[in-house]
Scaffold this active site. Structure first.
Site: not given
Ligand SMILES: NC(=O)c1ccc[n+]([C@@H]2O[C@H](COP(=O)([O-])OP(=O)(O)OC[C@H]3O[C@@H](n4cnc5c(N)ncnc54)[C@H](O)[C@@H]3O)[C@@H](O)[C@H]2O)c1
Length: 523
Positions: A286, A320
Site C-alpha cells: 500500500e 495517505c
Molecule cells: N496506501 C496506504 O494505505 C498508505 C497508508 C499509510 C501510509 N502510506 C504512505 O506511506 C508513506 C509515509 O510513511 P513512511 O514515511 O513511514 O514511509 P517509508 O516508505 O519511508 O517507510 C515505511 C516503512 O518502510 C521501511 N523501509 C524504509 N526503507 C526500506 C527498505 N529499503 N526496505 C525495507 N523497508 C524499508 C521503514 O523503515 C518503515 O518501516 C507515504 O507515502 C504514504 O502515502 C500509504
C-alpha cells in the site's frame, strides 16, 4: 470459538463530551512520567534492550518518547528463523483458536485504549480524535480478521458432480514480513499483522523507526492475549532492518505500507529470488498518492469547504488518503477559493495534545524541510491564497497553505508532499477534471462534490482511484465499511479491512477425490 457476533466498528470517543476528553488527558498525564518507554528487540522469548533507536515527540523534539534496541541484519535473520520454526504449530492451530487470540488482543487494546491513544499523541503527534481513531481501527482490524479467519477456514464452494468430491482450502504461506509506516502507528501494523496471523502465517513486524513504541504495543497486545512467542516477533529498526527482513529466503509474503519508492524496491527484492528459494515472494504493498477532490458547478459549497479543509489539513495532511489537489469547475472556482482561504486562515496550528489545535506538527525535521521546499515552489509558480500562520517555535510545525494558479507541470501538482499544502485548480468541466486525475500515476483516494447523480455515476465510472468519496471528506475509511487501498502506483490493489484482504496471505489448495469405490472395504 466457531462463530462470533456480527462485526461492528469500535465506536470512537465523543470528544465534545468533557469526561471523554478528561479520560484522555488523564492517560497522557499518567504516560508522561513513564517516558521514555523502553522497547526491546523481541524474538521469541528473548527480549534485548538497547538505546540505538530513539523516537521523539514531533511537537517537542527534546522529549524522548521511546528508546529501542535497533535490529540489524543478523537480528532479521534470527527473527525469520524463529518465525519459520513456529510455522508448523501455528498452521496446525485451529482457525477458531487463532480468531479467539485476535479477539483477545482487541480486548487488551480496548482496556488500554486511552493509554494507547496518548502514546500515539506523543510519538507521532496525532491529534486526539485521530489517535483515538487509530486505536479503534486497530481493534477493528483484529475483530474483522478474526471473523475472516473463520470464514476462510470454511473454504470455497465448488461445483460437485457424482463420483467426485472437490474441496478448496486456504493454507497459510509461511513467514510474513510486516513493514509499517508511522502515520497510523497502531492501526496499520496491527492490521497487516492480524491478517497474516489470522490465516496461519507467522510474523516478524518491523515498525517505522519513528514509532517503535507503538509497534511494541501491537506485539504486546498479541503476546499478552496468548499468541505463542514464536508466532510474532518485533524487530525495531530502520530501512536496513526492513530490507534484510524482506530479502530473507524464508519470507514468503512481504506486507508493506509506506512510500512508493520503498514499495517499488520491495517488489524488486521479491522478484530477485535467492539461490535455493522454493517459493515466490508475494508483495502486498500500500503506497502513496496524490489525491484529488473534484468540485462541480452545482456542488453545495457549505458541504464542500469544511470537508476539503479536514481532508487536506487533518493530521497536517499526513494521511495517505489526504487531499492534495482540488479541481473545481470554473463557474464556482472564485467562490470556493475565497471560502477555502477564509476557512484555512482561521485554523490553529498547535500541539497535538491540545483540543484547540487543528493542525499538529509534521513527523520530523526532514518532513518540515520537505513541506517548506514545496511551499516555496508553490509561491514561485502560483498564488498563495492562505498560509503564513503563526506556528510554535519548537517542533516540526508547518503553516497550512492553499495555493492556486499553478502551471500544469508544477511538481506541487504531481509529487506526493505529505504535508499541509493544498493546490486548487480551475477546470472547464468535470470531464476535464477526470482527465487530470487519469493522467496521474497514483490512484489512492479521490473525492467528488456534485448534486447531479449522472455526474456521480460518470466520475465513479471513470476514476481509477481505489476509494472514491462523494459529497464527504475523503479520509477516515472504516474497516468493513470502506475497504481501503490504492491502484496504479498507489498499491497492489489489495483492500485492507475488506472481504478479500486475507486472500493475499493465503495459498489456495484444491483437493479432488474420486469417490467411486472400486470394491468394498470391510474393517
Ligand atoms: N496506501 C496506504 O494505505 C498508505 C497508508 C499509510 C501510509 N502510506 C504512505 O506511506 C508513506 C509515509 O510513511 P513512511 O514515511 O513511514 O514511509 P517509508 O516508505 O519511508 O517507510 C515505511 C516503512 O518502510 C521501511 N523501509 C524504509 N526503507 C526500506 C527498505 N529499503 N526496505 C525495507 N523497508 C524499508 C521503514 O523503515 C518503515 O518501516 C507515504 O507515502 C504514504 O502515502 C500509504
Amino acid at each position: 470459538m466457531t462463530s462470533l457476533p456480527a462485526f461492528a466498528n469500535e465506536p470512537v470517543l465523543e470528544l465534545r463530551r468533557a469526561p471523554a476528553r478528561e479520560t484522555l488527558l488523564a492517560a497522557l498525564r499518567a504516560l508522561d512520567p513513564k517516558l521514555p518507554l523502553p522497547v526491546p528487540l523481541w524474538i521469541g522469548d528473548e527480549r534485548r534492550a538497547g538505546d540505538a533507536l530513539v523516537s521523539t515527540d514531533p511537537g517537542t523534539p527534546e522529549r524522548v518518547v521511546a528508546v529501542a534496541a535497533e535490529g540489524g541484519a543478523d537480528d532479521a535473520v534470527a527473527a525469520v528463523e524463529a518465525a519459520r520454526e513456529a510455522c508448523t504449530g501455528w498452521t496446525a492451530t485451529p482457525a477458531a483458536r487463532r480468531a479467539e487470540l485476535l479477539v483477545g488482543a482487541a480486548a487488551w487494546m480496548r482496556v488500554r485504549r486511552a493509554e494507547l491513544a496518548a502514546l500515539a499523541v506523543r510519538e507521532c503527534a496525532k491529534p486526539w480524535a485521530e489517535a483515538d481513531g487509530d486505536v479503534c481501527e486497530a481493534i477493528d482490524f483484529l475483530e474483522y480478521y478474526a471473523r475472516g479467519a473463520l470464514a476462510l477456514d470454511r473454504g470455497a464452494t465448488l461445483v460437485q458432480v457424482p463420483g467426485e468430491r472437490n474441496e478448496m482450502r486456504y493454507a497459510p504461506r509461511g513467514v510474513c514480513a510486516v513493514i509499517s509506516p508511522w502515520n497510523f502507528p497502531l492501526a496499520i501494523p496491527t492490521g497487516m499483522t492480524a491478517a497474516a496471523l489470522a490465516v496461519g502465517n507467522t510474523v516478524v513486524l518491523k515498525p517505522a523507526e519513528q514509532a517503535p513504541g507503538c509497534g511494541f504495543m501491537v506485539v504486546r497486545a498479541l503476546r499478552e492475549a496468548g499468541v505463542p512467542p514464536g508466532v510474532v516477533h518485533l524487530l525495531p529498526g530502520g530501512g536496513e532492518a526492513g530490507a534484510a527482513l524482506a530479502r530473507h529466503p524464508a519470507v514468503a509474503t512481504i506486507a508493506f505500507t509506506g512510500s512508493g519508492a520503498v514499495g517499488l524496491g520491495l517488489v524488486k527484492v521479491a522478484a530477485d529470488l535467492p539461490e535455493g528459494a522454493t517459493q515466490l515472494k508475494r508483495v502486498v504493498a500500500e503506497m502513496g498518492g496524490k489525491n484529488c477532490i473534484l468540485v462541480d458547478a452545482d456542488a453545495d459549497l457549505d458541504d464542500a469547504v469544511p470537508a476539503i479543509v479536514s481532508s487536506a489539513f487533518g493530521y497536517a495532511g499526513q494521511k495517505c488518503s489526504a487531499a492534495a489537489r482540488v479541481l473545481v469547475h470554473e463557474a464556482v472556482a472564485d467562490a470556493l477559493l475565497e471560502r477555502l482561504a477564509g476557512a484555512v486562515d482561521v485554523l490553529t496550528v498547535g500541539q497535538a495534545e491540545s483540543f484547540a489545535a487543528d493542525v499538529p506538527p509534521v513527523i520530523e525535521r526532514e518532513a518540515q524541510e520537505r513541506v517548506t521546499r514545496y511551499v516555496r515552489l508553490a509561491a514561485e509558480g502560483g498564488t498563495i491564497a492562505a498560509g503564513g500562520h503563526d506556528v510554535p517555535e519548537t517542533g516540526w510545525f508547518c503553516a497550512p497553505t492553499v495555493v492556486a494558479d499553478l502551471p500544469e507541470d508544477s511538481a506541487v501538482l504531481h509529487e506526493e508532499i505529505f504535508g499541509p499544502l493544498l493546490a486548487v485548480e480551475r477546470v472547464r468541466d468535470i470531464e476535464a477534471a477526470c482527465d487530470r486525475v487519469d493522467a496521474l500515476p497514483y490512484a489512492l483516494t479521490g473525492g467528488l462534490f456534485a448534486r447531479n447523480p449522472r455526474t456521480v455515476e460518470q466520475v465513479a465510472r471513470r476514476t481509477p482511484v481505489g476509494n472514491l468519496y462523494v459529497n464527504r471528506e475523503i479520509t477516515g475509511a472504516m474497516v468493513g465499511r470502506q475497504p481501503f487501498g490504492g491502484n496504479r502506483l498507489s498499491g497492489t490493489g489489495t483492500k485492507a479491512g475488506g472481504p478479500d484482504y486475507l486472500l493475499h496471505f493465503a495459498e489456495p489448495r484444491v483437493v479432488s477425490e474420486n469417490t467411486v469405490r472400486h470394491g468394498l472395504v470391510v474393517d
